[in-house]
Design a protein around this motif. Structure first.
Motif, short mmCIF file in Angstrom:
data_model
loop_
_atom_site.label_atom_id
_atom_site.label_comp_id
_atom_site.label_asym_id
_atom_site.label_seq_id
_atom_site.Cartn_x
_atom_site.Cartn_y
_atom_site.Cartn_z
N LYS A 22 2.32 1.75 -3.41
CA LYS A 22 1.27 2.22 -4.30
C LYS A 22 1.02 3.71 -4.11
N LYS A 23 0.97 4.15 -2.85
CA LYS A 23 0.77 5.57 -2.56
C LYS A 23 1.91 6.42 -3.11
N ARG A 28 3.48 9.86 -9.83
CA ARG A 28 2.79 9.99 -11.11
C ARG A 28 2.04 11.30 -11.21
N LYS A 29 1.36 11.67 -10.13
CA LYS A 29 0.62 12.94 -10.12
C LYS A 29 1.56 14.13 -10.31
N ASN A 37 0.83 -1.21 0.00
CA ASN A 37 0.00 0.00 0.00
C ASN A 37 0.86 1.26 0.00
N ASN A 53 3.97 5.68 -5.59
CA ASN A 53 3.91 5.69 -7.05
C ASN A 53 2.82 6.64 -7.55
N GLU A 54 1.70 6.62 -6.88
CA GLU A 54 0.59 7.52 -7.24
C GLU A 54 1.02 8.98 -7.08
N LYS A 55 1.69 9.28 -5.98
CA LYS A 55 2.15 10.64 -5.71
C LYS A 55 3.16 11.08 -6.77
#
Length: 52
Positions: free
Chosen positions: A31-32, A38-39, A28, A34-36
């Protein structure tokens, strides 16, 4: 003797559950992050005028 085996198997089960939960927390967090990332990259592309 039998009680100690039951305790050992219960302790092993608890340890395996804790391991699975720890793996889930790591997944998790990755994932967080990577999301950050990517944004942030997408925002930078947007500010710079797209993907030309």
């Amino acid at each position: 003797m039998i009680e100690s085996k039951n305790d050992a198997s219960r302790n092993l089960e608890k340890a395996l559950q804790a391991l699975e939960q720890a793996k889930q927390r790591v997944a998790n967090e990755k994932k967080k992050q990577n999301e950050k990332k990517r944004k942030a990259e997408n925002h930078h592309k947007y500010i710079m005028g797209g993907t030309e």
